[in-house]
Design an enzyme around this catalytic site. Structure first.
Site: not given
Length: 415
Positions: A98-100, A102, A213, A116, A94-95
Protein backbone atom coordinates in the site's frame (compact mmCIF):
# COMPACT_ATOMS: atom_id res chain seq x y z
CA UNK A 1 26.24 62.80 97.91
CA UNK A 2 27.42 64.83 94.99
CA UNK A 3 26.12 63.70 91.57
CA UNK A 4 29.07 62.87 89.31
CA UNK A 5 27.15 64.07 86.25
CA UNK A 6 27.06 67.57 87.68
CA UNK A 7 30.85 67.83 87.07
CA UNK A 8 30.76 66.43 83.54
CA UNK A 9 27.66 68.28 82.40
CA UNK A 10 26.25 65.07 80.86
CA UNK A 11 22.59 64.37 81.46
CA UNK A 12 21.77 61.44 83.70
CA UNK A 13 20.88 58.21 81.85
CA UNK A 14 17.22 57.32 81.55
CA UNK A 15 16.55 53.83 82.87
CA UNK A 16 13.32 53.59 80.84
CA UNK A 17 14.96 54.50 77.53
CA UNK A 18 17.93 52.26 78.23
CA UNK A 19 15.75 49.22 78.74
CA UNK A 20 13.75 49.99 75.59
CA UNK A 21 16.86 50.17 73.39
CA UNK A 22 18.63 46.98 74.47
CA UNK A 23 16.43 44.44 72.49
CA UNK A 24 17.07 46.12 69.08
CA UNK A 25 20.80 45.99 69.79
CA UNK A 26 20.49 42.19 70.33
CA UNK A 27 18.16 41.41 67.33
CA UNK A 28 19.95 43.47 64.69
CA UNK A 29 23.19 41.42 64.66
CA UNK A 30 21.13 38.18 64.30
CA UNK A 31 18.77 39.41 61.56
CA UNK A 32 21.58 40.53 59.26
CA UNK A 33 23.19 37.07 58.95
CA UNK A 34 19.78 35.43 58.36
CA UNK A 35 18.95 37.81 55.52
CA UNK A 36 22.42 37.27 54.09
CA UNK A 37 22.03 33.50 54.15
CA UNK A 38 18.64 33.77 52.40
CA UNK A 39 20.13 35.99 49.71
CA UNK A 40 23.06 33.63 49.19
CA UNK A 41 20.73 30.62 48.93
CA UNK A 42 18.54 32.47 46.45
CA UNK A 43 21.55 33.36 44.31
CA UNK A 44 22.83 29.76 44.48
CA UNK A 45 19.40 28.49 43.37
CA UNK A 46 19.40 30.89 40.43
CA UNK A 47 22.90 29.82 39.42
CA UNK A 48 21.93 26.14 39.69
CA UNK A 49 18.80 26.60 37.57
CA UNK A 50 20.69 28.66 35.02
CA UNK A 51 23.37 25.99 34.67
CA UNK A 52 20.77 23.24 34.43
CA UNK A 53 18.82 25.08 31.76
CA UNK A 54 22.04 25.86 29.93
CA UNK A 55 22.98 22.15 29.95
CA UNK A 56 19.55 21.18 28.66
CA UNK A 57 19.74 23.77 25.88
CA UNK A 58 23.24 22.62 25.01
CA UNK A 59 22.10 19.00 24.95
CA UNK A 60 19.15 19.88 22.74
CA UNK A 61 21.36 21.88 20.43
CA UNK A 62 23.91 19.06 20.17
CA UNK A 63 21.15 16.54 19.48
CA UNK A 64 19.71 18.77 16.76
CA UNK A 65 23.14 19.18 15.15
CA UNK A 66 23.70 15.41 15.34
CA UNK A 67 20.31 14.78 13.68
CA UNK A 68 21.19 17.20 10.88
CA UNK A 69 24.44 15.36 10.19
CA UNK A 70 22.62 12.02 10.48
CA UNK A 71 20.02 13.14 7.94
CA UNK A 72 22.76 14.18 5.52
CA UNK A 73 24.60 10.87 5.95
CA UNK A 74 21.38 8.94 5.31
CA UNK A 75 20.40 10.85 2.18
CA UNK A 76 21.00 9.42 -1.30
CA UNK A 77 20.55 11.15 -4.60
CA UNK A 78 17.91 10.02 -7.06
CA UNK A 79 20.67 9.32 -9.58
CA UNK A 80 22.32 6.88 -7.14
CA UNK A 81 19.03 5.06 -6.62
CA UNK A 82 18.26 4.91 -10.34
CA UNK A 83 21.68 3.40 -11.02
CA UNK A 84 21.26 0.93 -8.13
CA UNK A 85 17.86 -0.31 -9.38
CA UNK A 86 18.54 -0.04 -13.12
CA UNK A 87 16.10 2.86 -13.23
CA UNK A 88 13.45 0.96 -11.25
CA UNK A 89 13.47 -1.91 -13.71
CA UNK A 90 10.57 -4.38 -13.61
CA UNK A 91 13.19 -7.14 -13.38
CA UNK A 92 14.37 -5.63 -10.10
CA UNK A 93 10.90 -5.43 -8.56
CA UNK A 94 10.57 -7.72 -5.56
CA UNK A 95 7.34 -6.57 -3.94
CA UNK A 96 4.48 -4.13 -3.74
CA UNK A 97 2.31 -2.81 -0.93
CA UNK A 98 0.00 0.00 0.00
CA UNK A 99 2.94 2.37 0.55
CA UNK A 100 4.60 1.66 -2.78
CA UNK A 101 6.75 -0.74 -4.80
CA UNK A 102 9.94 -2.43 -3.63
CA UNK A 103 13.01 -3.01 -5.81
CA UNK A 104 16.26 -4.82 -5.24
CA UNK A 105 19.27 -2.57 -5.74
CA UNK A 106 23.04 -2.57 -5.49
CA UNK A 107 24.74 0.57 -4.22
CA UNK A 108 28.01 1.91 -5.52
CA UNK A 109 29.94 0.16 -2.73
CA UNK A 110 28.45 -3.20 -3.73
CA UNK A 111 25.94 -3.40 -0.87
CA UNK A 112 22.62 -5.03 -1.74
CA UNK A 113 19.58 -3.05 -0.61
CA UNK A 114 15.81 -3.07 -0.84
CA UNK A 115 14.47 0.20 -2.27
CA UNK A 116 10.90 1.20 -1.42
CA UNK A 117 9.53 3.84 -3.79
CA UNK A 118 6.70 5.44 -1.83
CA UNK A 119 3.41 6.35 -3.42
CA UNK A 120 2.74 10.08 -3.65
CA UNK A 121 -0.25 10.07 -1.31
CA UNK A 122 1.71 11.37 1.68
CA UNK A 123 0.83 14.93 2.68
CA UNK A 124 3.90 15.31 4.86
CA UNK A 125 6.44 18.03 4.11
CA UNK A 126 10.10 17.45 3.29
CA UNK A 127 11.48 18.50 6.70
CA UNK A 128 8.93 16.41 8.62
CA UNK A 129 9.75 13.47 6.38
CA UNK A 130 13.48 13.84 7.08
CA UNK A 131 12.89 14.16 10.82
CA UNK A 132 10.84 10.97 10.97
CA UNK A 133 13.41 9.11 8.86
CA UNK A 134 16.14 10.06 11.31
CA UNK A 135 14.08 8.82 14.25
CA UNK A 136 13.01 5.54 12.65
CA UNK A 137 16.57 4.90 11.38
CA UNK A 138 17.70 4.89 15.03
CA UNK A 139 15.41 1.96 15.81
CA UNK A 140 17.67 -1.05 15.61
CA UNK A 141 16.87 -4.59 16.68
CA UNK A 142 17.89 -7.96 15.32
CA UNK A 143 14.24 -8.74 14.52
CA UNK A 144 13.57 -5.51 12.61
CA UNK A 145 14.56 -4.71 9.03
CA UNK A 146 17.06 -1.87 9.26
CA UNK A 147 16.38 1.45 7.52
CA UNK A 148 19.63 2.56 5.89
CA UNK A 149 18.68 5.80 4.20
CA UNK A 150 16.32 7.79 2.03
CA UNK A 151 16.03 9.85 -1.13
CA UNK A 152 13.97 13.03 -1.31
CA UNK A 153 13.98 14.83 -4.65
CA UNK A 154 11.05 16.58 -6.26
CA UNK A 155 8.01 14.39 -5.74
CA UNK A 156 10.11 11.29 -5.11
CA UNK A 157 10.17 9.86 -1.59
CA UNK A 158 12.27 6.70 -1.40
CA UNK A 159 13.39 4.52 1.50
CA UNK A 160 16.50 2.31 1.43
CA UNK A 161 16.48 -0.81 3.62
CA UNK A 162 18.91 -3.62 4.26
CA UNK A 163 18.34 -6.47 1.83
CA UNK A 164 17.02 -9.65 3.47
CA UNK A 165 17.87 -12.65 1.24
CA UNK A 166 15.22 -15.26 2.06
CA UNK A 167 12.16 -13.26 1.04
CA UNK A 168 9.10 -13.20 3.26
CA UNK A 169 7.51 -15.75 5.57
CA UNK A 170 4.47 -16.28 3.33
CA UNK A 171 6.77 -17.35 0.47
CA UNK A 172 7.73 -20.41 2.53
CA UNK A 173 4.70 -20.92 4.74
CA UNK A 174 2.00 -21.16 2.08
CA UNK A 175 3.92 -22.95 -0.67
CA UNK A 176 3.61 -26.78 -0.71
CA UNK A 177 7.29 -27.25 -1.51
CA UNK A 178 8.95 -24.32 0.26
CA UNK A 179 7.18 -24.98 3.56
CA UNK A 180 9.17 -28.20 3.98
CA UNK A 181 12.21 -26.11 4.87
CA UNK A 182 10.32 -24.77 7.88
CA UNK A 183 10.58 -27.50 10.51
CA UNK A 184 8.93 -26.99 13.88
CA UNK A 185 12.10 -25.70 15.55
CA UNK A 186 12.42 -22.94 12.95
CA UNK A 187 8.75 -22.04 13.19
CA UNK A 188 8.92 -21.79 16.97
CA UNK A 189 12.01 -19.57 16.74
CA UNK A 190 10.26 -17.39 14.15
CA UNK A 191 7.30 -16.88 16.51
CA UNK A 192 9.67 -15.93 19.33
CA UNK A 193 11.64 -13.55 17.10
CA UNK A 194 8.52 -11.75 15.89
CA UNK A 195 7.40 -11.34 19.51
CA UNK A 196 10.75 -9.80 20.48
CA UNK A 197 10.67 -7.40 17.53
CA UNK A 198 7.14 -6.29 18.42
CA UNK A 199 8.12 -5.87 22.07
CA UNK A 200 10.90 -3.51 21.02
CA UNK A 201 8.49 -1.44 18.91
CA UNK A 202 5.80 -1.31 21.61
CA UNK A 203 7.85 -0.78 24.75
CA UNK A 204 11.64 -0.68 24.39
CA UNK A 205 12.25 1.78 21.54
CA UNK A 206 12.43 5.58 21.72
CA UNK A 207 8.99 5.63 20.15
CA UNK A 208 5.91 3.55 20.74
CA UNK A 209 5.06 2.26 17.29
CA UNK A 210 1.91 0.42 16.26
CA UNK A 211 2.68 -1.52 13.10
CA UNK A 212 -0.97 -1.72 11.94
CA UNK A 213 -0.22 -4.17 9.11
CA UNK A 214 1.55 -7.13 10.68
CA UNK A 215 1.18 -10.22 8.48
CA UNK A 216 3.24 -13.07 7.06
CA UNK A 217 4.28 -11.08 3.99
CA UNK A 218 5.70 -8.34 6.24
CA UNK A 219 7.93 -10.82 8.07
CA UNK A 220 11.22 -11.24 6.19
CA UNK A 221 13.67 -14.08 6.78
CA UNK A 222 17.43 -13.60 6.85
CA UNK A 223 20.13 -16.09 5.86
CA UNK A 224 19.60 -18.00 9.12
CA UNK A 225 15.80 -17.99 8.70
CA UNK A 226 15.46 -15.58 11.58
CA UNK A 227 12.51 -13.18 11.28
CA UNK A 228 12.76 -9.45 10.65
CA UNK A 229 9.65 -7.28 10.82
CA UNK A 230 9.33 -4.99 7.80
CA UNK A 231 7.29 -1.83 7.18
CA UNK A 232 7.32 -0.78 10.83
CA UNK A 233 7.13 2.97 11.37
CA UNK A 234 5.58 3.57 7.95
CA UNK A 235 2.57 5.33 9.45
CA UNK A 236 4.90 7.64 11.35
CA UNK A 237 7.13 8.34 8.34
CA UNK A 238 4.07 9.24 6.31
CA UNK A 239 2.67 11.61 8.90
CA UNK A 240 0.81 9.60 11.55
CA UNK A 241 2.47 9.95 14.96
CA UNK A 242 -0.20 8.45 17.20
CA UNK A 243 0.17 5.05 18.87
CA UNK A 244 -3.51 4.72 19.62
CA UNK A 245 -6.66 6.47 18.53
CA UNK A 246 -9.42 6.50 15.95
CA UNK A 247 -9.30 6.78 12.20
CA UNK A 248 -11.83 6.80 9.39
CA UNK A 249 -9.23 5.42 7.02
CA UNK A 250 -8.69 1.76 7.80
CA UNK A 251 -5.15 0.52 7.20
CA UNK A 252 -4.26 -3.15 7.10
CA UNK A 253 -5.09 -6.46 5.49
CA UNK A 254 -8.41 -8.27 5.72
CA UNK A 255 -8.12 -11.27 8.03
CA UNK A 256 -5.36 -9.73 10.16
CA UNK A 257 -7.15 -6.64 11.43
CA UNK A 258 -8.61 -6.55 14.93
CA UNK A 259 -12.45 -6.32 15.13
CA UNK A 260 -12.45 -2.94 16.93
CA UNK A 261 -10.23 -1.58 14.18
CA UNK A 262 -12.41 -2.86 11.35
CA UNK A 263 -15.71 -1.86 12.97
CA UNK A 264 -14.86 1.45 14.64
CA UNK A 265 -11.42 2.47 13.38
CA UNK A 266 -9.90 2.11 16.87
CA UNK A 267 -6.27 1.03 16.96
CA UNK A 268 -3.66 0.48 19.66
CA UNK A 269 -0.77 -1.85 20.46
CA UNK A 270 -3.42 -4.51 21.15
CA UNK A 271 -4.42 -4.28 17.47
CA UNK A 272 -0.93 -5.55 16.66
CA UNK A 273 -1.40 -8.31 19.21
CA UNK A 274 -4.49 -9.51 17.33
CA UNK A 275 -2.56 -9.55 14.03
CA UNK A 276 0.29 -11.40 15.71
CA UNK A 277 -2.19 -14.01 16.96
CA UNK A 278 -3.29 -14.64 13.37
CA UNK A 279 0.35 -15.01 12.28
CA UNK A 280 1.03 -17.47 15.12
CA UNK A 281 -1.87 -19.67 14.02
CA UNK A 282 -0.74 -19.50 10.39
CA UNK A 283 2.76 -20.60 11.37
CA UNK A 284 1.34 -23.56 13.31
CA UNK A 285 -1.11 -24.69 10.64
CA UNK A 286 0.86 -23.72 7.54
CA UNK A 287 -2.37 -22.40 6.06
CA UNK A 288 -3.35 -18.87 5.18
CA UNK A 289 -6.24 -17.18 6.89
CA UNK A 290 -8.89 -16.64 4.21
CA UNK A 291 -12.00 -14.51 4.44
CA UNK A 292 -15.38 -15.09 2.84
CA UNK A 293 -18.60 -13.11 2.72
CA UNK A 294 -21.84 -15.03 3.08
CA UNK A 295 -25.35 -13.90 3.89
CA UNK A 296 -23.96 -10.41 4.61
CA UNK A 297 -21.97 -11.90 7.46
CA UNK A 298 -18.22 -12.04 7.49
CA UNK A 299 -17.11 -15.46 8.68
CA UNK A 300 -13.49 -16.36 9.19
CA UNK A 301 -13.63 -20.12 8.72
CA UNK A 302 -9.99 -20.29 9.65
CA UNK A 303 -10.71 -19.20 13.23
CA UNK A 304 -13.68 -21.52 13.36
CA UNK A 305 -11.51 -24.51 12.53
CA UNK A 306 -8.88 -23.59 15.10
CA UNK A 307 -11.51 -23.04 17.79
CA UNK A 308 -13.29 -26.31 16.98
CA UNK A 309 -10.11 -28.36 17.43
CA UNK A 310 -9.13 -26.49 20.59
CA UNK A 311 -12.58 -27.01 22.14
CA UNK A 312 -12.44 -30.72 21.37
CA UNK A 313 -8.99 -31.04 22.95
CA UNK A 314 -7.33 -31.73 19.59
CA UNK A 315 -4.87 -28.83 19.11
CA UNK A 316 -2.23 -31.12 17.62
CA UNK A 317 -4.57 -31.89 14.72
CA UNK A 318 -4.00 -28.31 13.57
CA UNK A 319 -0.27 -28.78 13.04
CA UNK A 320 1.01 -28.51 9.47
CA UNK A 321 1.36 -32.08 8.16
CA UNK A 322 4.57 -31.18 6.32
CA UNK A 323 6.36 -30.96 9.68
CA UNK A 324 5.99 -34.70 10.25
CA UNK A 325 6.55 -36.22 13.68
CA UNK A 326 9.49 -34.08 14.73
CA UNK A 327 7.98 -31.45 17.03
CA UNK A 328 7.59 -30.56 20.69
CA UNK A 329 4.01 -31.33 21.71
CA UNK A 330 3.93 -28.81 24.57
CA UNK A 331 5.24 -26.02 22.31
CA UNK A 332 2.58 -26.65 19.66
CA UNK A 333 -0.21 -26.60 22.26
CA UNK A 334 1.27 -23.46 23.82
CA UNK A 335 1.35 -21.66 20.47
CA UNK A 336 -2.23 -22.59 19.57
CA UNK A 337 -3.35 -21.32 22.98
CA UNK A 338 -1.32 -18.12 22.60
CA UNK A 339 -2.77 -17.54 19.14
CA UNK A 340 -6.32 -17.85 20.46
CA UNK A 341 -5.56 -15.54 23.39
CA UNK A 342 -4.21 -12.89 21.03
CA UNK A 343 -7.36 -12.93 18.85
CA UNK A 344 -9.71 -12.39 21.80
CA UNK A 345 -12.65 -10.12 20.99
CA UNK A 346 -12.18 -7.77 23.94
CA UNK A 347 -9.01 -5.70 23.86
CA UNK A 348 -8.49 -5.92 27.63
CA UNK A 349 -8.40 -9.74 27.50
CA UNK A 350 -5.60 -9.90 24.95
CA UNK A 351 -2.13 -10.26 26.43
CA UNK A 352 0.54 -7.64 25.87
CA UNK A 353 3.51 -8.64 23.72
CA UNK A 354 5.63 -8.52 26.90
CA UNK A 355 3.36 -11.21 28.38
CA UNK A 356 3.63 -13.29 25.21
CA UNK A 357 7.45 -13.13 25.32
CA UNK A 358 7.35 -14.15 28.97
CA UNK A 359 5.03 -17.06 28.20
CA UNK A 360 7.28 -18.27 25.38
CA UNK A 361 10.40 -18.05 27.54
CA UNK A 362 9.01 -19.79 30.60
CA UNK A 363 7.40 -23.21 30.74
CA UNK A 364 6.19 -22.54 34.29
CA UNK A 365 3.82 -19.71 33.29
CA UNK A 366 0.16 -20.74 33.36
CA UNK A 367 -1.68 -19.46 30.31
CA UNK A 368 -5.26 -18.12 30.66
CA UNK A 369 -8.14 -20.03 29.10
CA UNK A 370 -8.98 -18.67 25.64
CA UNK A 371 -12.50 -17.84 24.51
CA UNK A 372 -14.26 -18.29 21.21
CA UNK A 373 -12.65 -16.00 18.58
CA UNK A 374 -14.11 -12.54 18.18
CA UNK A 375 -15.77 -12.97 14.81
CA UNK A 376 -18.22 -15.60 16.08
CA UNK A 377 -19.53 -13.83 19.17
CA UNK A 378 -21.52 -11.35 17.13
CA UNK A 379 -23.27 -14.16 15.26
CA UNK A 380 -25.02 -15.60 18.27
CA UNK A 381 -25.22 -19.33 18.95
CA UNK A 382 -22.67 -21.93 17.97
CA UNK A 383 -25.33 -23.66 15.83
CA UNK A 384 -24.98 -20.85 13.30
CA UNK A 385 -21.23 -21.35 13.24
CA UNK A 386 -21.59 -25.09 12.74
CA UNK A 387 -24.15 -24.54 9.99
CA UNK A 388 -21.80 -22.18 8.15
CA UNK A 389 -18.97 -24.62 8.67
CA UNK A 390 -20.90 -27.27 6.72
CA UNK A 391 -21.39 -24.80 3.89
CA UNK A 392 -17.66 -24.07 3.77
CA UNK A 393 -17.04 -27.02 1.47
CA UNK A 394 -19.31 -25.42 -1.12
CA UNK A 395 -17.41 -22.13 -1.06
CA UNK A 396 -13.79 -23.27 -0.92
CA UNK A 397 -13.55 -23.16 -4.71
CA UNK A 398 -14.26 -19.41 -4.60
CA UNK A 399 -11.07 -17.36 -4.75
CA UNK A 400 -11.36 -14.06 -2.92
CA UNK A 401 -8.17 -12.10 -2.17
CA UNK A 402 -7.47 -11.46 1.49
CA UNK A 403 -6.39 -7.90 0.80
CA UNK A 404 -7.20 -5.24 -1.74
CA UNK A 405 -5.23 -5.62 -5.00
CA UNK A 406 -3.48 -8.64 -3.48
CA UNK A 407 -1.41 -6.23 -1.41
CA UNK A 408 -1.35 -4.47 1.89
CA UNK A 409 -3.77 -1.57 2.04
CA UNK A 410 -1.89 0.22 4.77
CA UNK A 411 -2.26 3.96 4.17
CA UNK A 412 -1.60 7.06 6.23
CA UNK A 413 -4.58 9.05 7.37
CA UNK A 414 -4.55 12.85 7.46
CA UNK A 415 -3.94 14.62 10.75
Amino acid sequence: MTNLHSFTGAPPPSSTKGKGRRPPRAVFPIAVPLIGVAVVLFIMALVFLKRRLRKSYVAMALETIADIFTAKSLQYSLTEIQIATNNFSVDNKIGEGGFGRVYKGVLGNGQEVAVKRLSRSSVQGAEEFKNEIVVVAKLQHRNLVRLLGFCLEGEEKILIYEFVPNKSLDYFLFDPENKRSLNWSRRYNIIGGIAKGLLYLHEDSRLRIVHRDLKASNILLDGNMSPKIADFGMAKICGVDQYEGNTNRIAGTVGYMAPEYMRRGQFSIKSDVFSFGVVILEIVTGKKNSSFHMMDRKVLYYFNKVWKHWRRGEPLALLDSSIGDSFAKNEVIQCVQLGLLCVEEYVSKRPTVASVVNMLNSSSVTLPTPHRPAVFRSHGSESIVEELEVEQSNTERISIPSSVNEASITEPYPR
